[in-house]
Design an enzyme around this catalytic site. Structure first.
Site, PDB file in Angstrom:
ATOM      1  N   TRP A   1       0.766  -1.022   0.001  1.00  0.00           N
ATOM      2  CA  TRP A   1       0.076   0.066  -0.094  1.00  0.00           C
ATOM      3  C   TRP A   1       1.020   1.197   0.120  1.00  0.00           C
ATOM      4  O   TRP A   1       0.837   2.078  -0.881  1.00  0.00           O
ATOM      5  CB  TRP A   1      -0.865   0.062   1.261  1.00  0.00           C
TER       6      TRP A   1
ATOM      7  N   ASP B   1       1.449  -8.195  -1.337  1.00  0.00           N
ATOM      8  CA  ASP B   1       0.054  -8.145  -1.315  1.00  0.00           C
ATOM      9  C   ASP B   1       0.040  -6.440  -1.849  1.00  0.00           C
ATOM     10  O   ASP B   1       0.458  -5.710  -1.286  1.00  0.00           O
ATOM     11  CB  ASP B   1      -0.666  -7.975  -0.070  1.00  0.00           C
TER      12      ASP B   1
ATOM     13  N   TYR C   1      -4.325   1.283  -4.589  1.00  0.00           N
ATOM     14  CA  TYR C   1      -3.221   1.794  -3.915  1.00  0.00           C
ATOM     15  C   TYR C   1      -2.265   2.782  -5.109  1.00  0.00           C
ATOM     16  O   TYR C   1      -1.557   2.193  -5.885  1.00  0.00           O
ATOM     17  CB  TYR C   1      -2.300   0.706  -3.435  1.00  0.00           C
TER      18      TYR C   1
ATOM     19  N   GLN D   1      -8.680 -11.180   4.886  1.00  0.00           N
ATOM     20  CA  GLN D   1      -7.565 -10.307   5.051  1.00  0.00           C
ATOM     21  C   GLN D   1      -8.159  -9.268   5.863  1.00  0.00           C
ATOM     22  O   GLN D   1      -9.147  -8.422   5.471  1.00  0.00           O
ATOM     23  CB  GLN D   1      -6.934  -9.756   4.100  1.00  0.00           C
TER      24      GLN D   1
ATOM     25  N   ARG E   1       0.229   0.699  11.330  1.00  0.00           N
ATOM     26  CA  ARG E   1       0.456   2.003  10.472  1.00  0.00           C
ATOM     27  C   ARG E   1       1.605   2.802  11.050  1.00  0.00           C
ATOM     28  O   ARG E   1       1.921   3.874  11.039  1.00  0.00           O
ATOM     29  CB  ARG E   1      -0.790   2.971  10.346  1.00  0.00           C
TER      30      ARG E   1
ATOM     31  N   LYS F   1       8.280   4.593  17.683  1.00  0.00           N
ATOM     32  CA  LYS F   1       8.974   5.761  17.303  1.00  0.00           C
ATOM     33  C   LYS F   1       8.032   6.920  16.925  1.00  0.00           C
ATOM     34  O   LYS F   1       8.470   8.005  16.731  1.00  0.00           O
ATOM     35  CB  LYS F   1       9.693   5.444  15.789  1.00  0.00           C
TER      36      LYS F   1
ATOM     37  N   ARG G   1      -2.815   9.225   8.433  1.00  0.00           N
ATOM     38  CA  ARG G   1      -2.723   8.930  10.065  1.00  0.00           C
ATOM     39  C   ARG G   1      -2.936  10.022  10.645  1.00  0.00           C
ATOM     40  O   ARG G   1      -3.197  10.116  11.892  1.00  0.00           O
ATOM     41  CB  ARG G   1      -1.257   8.464  10.156  1.00  0.00           C
TER      42      ARG G   1
ATOM     43  N   ALA H   1       6.870  -1.588   3.559  1.00  0.00           N
ATOM     44  CA  ALA H   1       8.169  -0.790   3.881  1.00  0.00           C
ATOM     45  C   ALA H   1       8.349   0.039   2.446  1.00  0.00           C
ATOM     46  O   ALA H   1       7.926  -0.255   1.337  1.00  0.00           O
ATOM     47  CB  ALA H   1       9.252  -1.803   3.824  1.00  0.00           C
TER      48      ALA H   1
ATOM     49  N   GLN I   1      13.934  -1.128   5.616  1.00  0.00           N
ATOM     50  CA  GLN I   1      12.784  -1.392   6.295  1.00  0.00           C
ATOM     51  C   GLN I   1      12.386  -2.695   6.080  1.00  0.00           C
ATOM     52  O   GLN I   1      11.989  -3.612   6.860  1.00  0.00           O
ATOM     53  CB  GLN I   1      11.725  -0.433   6.008  1.00  0.00           C
TER      54      GLN I   1
END
Length: 328
Positions: free
Chosen positions: A21, A52, A57, A190, A223, A229, A242, A295, A300
């Site tokens: 995504w 996935d 996206y 999912q 997310r 962090k 977010r 990632a 990542q």
């Protein structure tokens, strides 16, 4: 890496699956295409064979990136999981929400899963992905305007034609899963699942365990919240969804970080990152088959993959479970 079968099928996927995504950029702020391609390839080098994605996206961008990343890989060694049922290029079905594409242009998103639309979406996805079949084809969200059975008759047709190997759903209730199975055998659902979002354990998990369906957990890191962090006052890039999400408001961030502080000693004792501990815990939960981990770059991606490089004892899992239960 560990590999697990989806449901009662012959489809074997990596326990950590690359979630593409964020790679598509849409709703995550800007993304660098070349870095996203490198991230997928770095994942593959670490044993992550499953990816996935979805047409929505980046309005095709994520699927194109996946196609570019896997074009030189042996197709039978990669599992492509993509979706259907969200349209931004036509105004039909059930209106979902307003958004903006990667260029900042306003777009309307519709849930639409008619037979003709699904057949067309599959053709479009195959072209973007540069392949002639999709390993797992999943409805993204339910569409109230089209009977579920009708939608999955289209998927059954695609399976018969060899364009799709297996059928799955996303964000479906148990009742919706049962309705879909009137037309085709499902292998998976999912759904969102994380330390701070365990609602599926009430009904969906027991059903899937009983009926041998796999659960693909998305947003296992909530997310990015569960990396530890994110601190109060964190500034998100423009276009990052977010910023307005309830789990990224100050009170919830503080509460979550207190929980994470309780399990950090376990991560430290293993010599792993907190995010790796969270992913490992996720795939150890009853009923959870795989965890989708996104990632934006190779570093990542490698870190996510290495979440399967260590084990947790029953005592360690119990300590983590206790900390997680304390959130409620």
């Amino acid at each position: 890496m560990e590999y697990r079968k989806l449901g009662e099928s012959d489809l074997v996927v990596s326990a950590i699956t690359f979630g593409a995504w964020a790679a598509g950029g849409w709703m995550w702020g800007k993304t660098e295409r070349s870095e996203a391609v490198e991230a997928i390839r770095a994942s593959y080098d670490q044993g992550v064979t499953s990816i996935d994605t979805a047409p929505i996206y980046g309005q095709g961008t994520s699927e194109e990136i996946v196609g570019e990343a896997i074009k030189d890989l042996p197709r039978d060694k990669v599992q492509i999981l993509t979706k259907f049922g969200l349209r931004w290029d036509l105004a039909q079905g059930e209106f979902y929400f307003n958004s903006q594409d990667n260029q900042g242009k306003d777009i309307d998103i519709y849930r639409y899963a008619s037979k003709d639309s699904i057949i067309q979406e599959c053709e479009n996805s195959l072209k973007r992905l540069g392949t002639d079949y999709i390993d797992l084809y999943q409805i993204h969200w339910s569409d109230k305007t089209i009977p579920i059975e009708e939608s999955f008759e289209a998927v059954a047709q695609l399976i018969k034609e060899g364009k799709v190997r297996h059928a799955g759903v996303c964000n479906y209730t148990v009742a919706q899963m049962q309705e879909a199975e009137r037309a085709v055998k499902l292998v998976s659902n999912q759904v969102p699942f994380s330390m701070v979002n365990r609602e599926i354990e009430n009904e969906t998990v027991p059903h899937c365990i009983m009926h041998h369906k796999s659960i693909l957990a998305y947003s296992p890191m909530e997310r990015g919240l569960l990396t530890g962090k994110i601190k109060p006052g964190y500034k998100f890039e423009e276009g990052d969804h977010r910023a307005g999400h309830p789990h990224f408001q100050e009170d919830f961030i503080i509460k979550t970080n207190k929980m994470l502080d309780q399990i950090k000693p376990i991560a430290a004792s293993k010599g792993v990152a907190l995010s790796q501990l969270v992913l490992r815990w996720t795939v150890e939960r009853p009923g959870i088959t795989i965890a989708l981990a996104g990632a934006r770059n190779a570093q990542q991606a490698v870190q996510n993959a290495r979440a399967m490089s260590f084990h947790l004892s029953q005592e360690e899992l119990a300590i983590i479970d206790q900390a997680v239960e304390g959130l409620n």
